[in-house]
Design a protein around this motif. Structure first.
Motif, short mmCIF file in Angstrom:
data_model
loop_
_atom_site.label_atom_id
_atom_site.label_comp_id
_atom_site.label_asym_id
_atom_site.label_seq_id
_atom_site.Cartn_x
_atom_site.Cartn_y
_atom_site.Cartn_z
N ASN A 235 0.85 -1.04 -0.08
CA ASN A 235 0.04 0.17 -0.08
C ASN A 235 0.98 1.26 -0.05
O ASN A 235 0.35 2.36 0.57
N ILE A 236 2.10 1.04 -0.48
CA ILE A 236 2.72 2.42 -0.60
C ILE A 236 2.41 3.35 -1.48
O ILE A 236 2.79 4.52 -1.33
N GLY A 237 1.46 3.15 -2.33
CA GLY A 237 0.84 4.34 -3.01
C GLY A 237 -0.29 5.13 -2.41
O GLY A 237 -0.45 6.28 -3.01
N LEU A 238 -0.71 4.79 -1.22
CA LEU A 238 -1.81 5.54 -0.39
C LEU A 238 -1.03 6.40 0.44
O LEU A 238 -1.18 6.35 1.71
N HIS A 239 -0.57 7.48 -0.19
CA HIS A 239 0.38 8.27 0.88
C HIS A 239 -0.66 9.47 1.66
O HIS A 239 0.09 9.57 2.63
N THR A 240 -1.58 9.85 1.20
CA THR A 240 -2.22 10.47 2.03
C THR A 240 -2.55 9.81 3.53
O THR A 240 -2.41 10.46 4.81
N ALA A 241 -3.38 8.94 3.23
CA ALA A 241 -3.66 8.03 4.64
C ALA A 241 -2.44 7.82 5.32
O ALA A 241 -2.70 7.80 6.57
N HIS A 242 -1.39 7.60 4.63
CA HIS A 242 -0.35 7.15 5.56
C HIS A 242 0.17 8.41 6.16
O HIS A 242 0.44 8.29 7.43
N HIS A 243 0.40 9.37 5.89
CA HIS A 243 0.82 10.71 6.44
C HIS A 243 -0.03 11.07 7.57
O HIS A 243 0.29 11.58 8.49
N GLU A 244 -1.59 10.85 7.22
CA GLU A 244 -2.54 11.20 8.27
C GLU A 244 -2.36 10.19 9.36
O GLU A 244 -2.93 10.42 10.53
N HIS A 245 -2.08 8.95 9.17
CA HIS A 245 -2.11 8.05 10.16
C HIS A 245 -0.81 7.33 10.09
O HIS A 245 -0.74 5.84 9.54
N SER A 246 0.33 7.70 10.65
CA SER A 246 1.59 7.15 10.21
C SER A 246 1.96 5.96 11.00
O SER A 246 2.93 5.48 11.00
N HIS A 247 1.24 5.76 12.18
CA HIS A 247 1.30 4.85 13.17
C HIS A 247 0.56 3.37 13.04
O HIS A 247 0.50 2.45 13.97
N ILE A 248 -0.47 3.45 12.11
CA ILE A 248 -1.12 2.18 11.76
C ILE A 248 -0.60 1.46 11.10
O ILE A 248 0.30 1.54 10.24
N HIS A 249 -0.82 0.01 10.85
CA HIS A 249 -0.20 -1.02 10.04
C HIS A 249 -0.78 -0.64 8.72
O HIS A 249 -1.96 -0.20 8.26
N TRP A 250 0.22 -0.93 7.73
CA TRP A 250 -0.03 -0.55 6.36
C TRP A 250 -1.36 -1.21 5.73
O TRP A 250 -1.80 -0.68 4.92
N SER A 251 -1.63 -2.37 6.13
CA SER A 251 -2.85 -2.99 5.57
C SER A 251 -4.02 -2.20 5.73
O SER A 251 -5.11 -2.59 5.03
N GLU A 252 -3.96 -1.30 6.77
CA GLU A 252 -5.36 -0.71 6.91
C GLU A 252 -5.32 0.51 6.09
O GLU A 252 -6.48 1.32 6.02
N LEU A 253 -4.32 1.03 5.48
CA LEU A 253 -4.58 2.27 4.43
C LEU A 253 -5.61 2.26 3.35
O LEU A 253 -6.06 2.97 2.93
N GLY A 254 -5.59 0.81 2.82
CA GLY A 254 -6.54 0.79 1.68
C GLY A 254 -8.21 1.24 2.00
O GLY A 254 -8.88 2.12 1.39
N ARG A 255 -8.44 1.02 3.17
CA ARG A 255 -9.71 1.23 3.79
C ARG A 255 -9.79 2.79 4.02
O ARG A 255 -11.00 3.54 3.75
N LEU A 256 -8.74 3.27 4.66
CA LEU A 256 -8.82 4.66 4.94
C LEU A 256 -8.67 5.64 3.71
O LEU A 256 -9.48 6.80 3.96
N HIS A 257 -8.06 5.11 2.79
CA HIS A 257 -8.19 5.90 1.54
C HIS A 257 -9.36 5.94 1.09
O HIS A 257 -9.95 6.94 0.47
N ARG A 258 -10.15 4.73 0.97
CA ARG A 258 -11.44 4.73 0.35
C ARG A 258 -12.55 5.69 1.01
O ARG A 258 -13.18 6.27 0.58
N GLU A 259 -12.56 5.22 2.18
CA GLU A 259 -13.49 5.84 3.35
C GLU A 259 -13.26 7.33 3.73
O GLU A 259 -14.36 8.16 3.98
N CYS A 260 -12.03 7.64 3.84
CA CYS A 260 -11.76 8.92 4.43
C CYS A 260 -11.22 10.07 3.56
O CYS A 260 -11.31 11.16 3.63
N TYR A 261 -10.17 9.68 2.59
CA TYR A 261 -9.26 10.59 1.93
C TYR A 261 -9.56 10.85 0.53
O TYR A 261 -9.21 11.89 -0.02
#
Length: 305
Positions: A235-261
């Motif tokens: 999930n390295i491509g989902l950079h906004t979600a990673h910046h906003e939640h830098s301490h969560i596991h990378w596997s959660e970024l897909g859901r955050l990208h779709r639902e929040c950002y």
């Protein structure tokens, strides 16, 4: 007299089961390198090996944000393993990435901000030269960080210097054993991975808005890549979600990208795929102006270099 109970062997535990993919990459890269060292060069293996150097860079990044294991010893071993596979010490992510990039978010105080070097660009030459430019400004951060550690936390300083010893010692040993094979099967792949590690900053931020710089402002400071790059590279491509939640596991970024950002980011910063983006902007854009990207930051807002 009763003998003391035997100690049970406690195996290290992953923080998240999805990191079995990380472990597979960490094992497969040296296996492909060793096989070719013994049996000779093979394009069928060298290509996947170069791809795995990208995976190692992402695992290196993820391990800095969330340690792979629940146990300290296993994490220390992973630090050394990543240092040997990456061809650079693990500790550098703290001063360069966590304390700099994530803190300042491509803003004017981000040392490796893409618009620092020759203006606000997004083209092939800017992408190719960015790793060297970034390294030139990041290494002083490493040196300052090490100097602080040596004064205040000498144990941590020794640990960082041990990583340098493992890295440089491995290069020296392999070059002495067979410098041709060392260059082809170890050092050049590592340099390939390091290029992508640093160039990713350009891909994710060039022509994004560098004005916010702090959490809570606009989300248009980063570009997102959807598509196959994410299941292959954590999930390295989902950079906004990673910046906003830098301490969560990378596997959660897909859901955050779709639902929040995804809907809150400027449409120009949501790309379907990495390779199609690079082909359009860096190759076609060099020939046809309409394929070039447009900066989201007005020239009047550009800070001095």
């Amino acid at each position: 007299m009763r003998s003391p109970p035997a100690r049970r062997l406690v195996l290290p535990r992953l923080r998240h089961w999805r990191d079995w993919q990380s472990l597979a990459y960490l094992a497969l890269l040296p296996a492909l390198s060793a096989w070719q060292w013994v049996h000779g060069f093979s394009w069928l293996l060298y290509g996947p090996m170069l791809f795995l150097t990208l995976g190692i860079s992402v695992i290196h990044h993820n391990h800095a944000h969330m340690r792979l294991w629940r146990g300290r010893r296993a994490n220390r071993f992973t630090d050394v393993w990543l240092t040997l596979l990456q061809g650079h010490p693990t500790f550098v992510f703290w001063p360069a990435h966590v304390a700099n990039h994530h803190r300042f978010r491509h803003g004017p105080r981000d040392a490796a901000r893409t618009y620092r070097f020759g203006g606000d660009t997004n083209h092939l030459w800017g992408y190719l030269i960015h790793p060297l430019q970034a390294a030139a400004v990041l290494y002083p951060l490493f040196i300052a960080w090490l100097a602080t550690l040596r004064r205040h936390w000498p144990g941590a300083w020794r640990y960082c210097m041990t990583q340098y010893a493992w890295w440089l010692g491995s290069w020296a040993a392999l070059l002495a054993l067979d410098w041709h094979r060392a260059l082809l099967f170890v050092i050049l792949p590592q340099l390939h991975g390091l290029h992508w590690l640093l160039a990713t900053n350009y891909l994710q931020h060039a022509h994004a808005d560098g004005r916010p710089g702090t959490k809570g402002g606009s989300l248009d400071y980063a570009r997102n890549f959807e598509g196959l790059v994410n299941p292959l590279l954590f999930n390295i491509g989902l950079h906004t979600a990673h910046h906003e939640h830098s301490h969560i596991h990378w596997s959660e970024l897909g859901r955050l990208h779709r639902e929040c950002y995804r809907a809150r980011v400027h449409p120009a910063l949501n790309e379907r795929g990495l390779l199609t983006y690079m082909a359009r902007v860096f190759v076609l854009g060099a020939l046809v102006p309409r394929f070039r990207s447009r900066s989201l930051m007005p020239a009047s807002a550009l800070p001095p270099p």
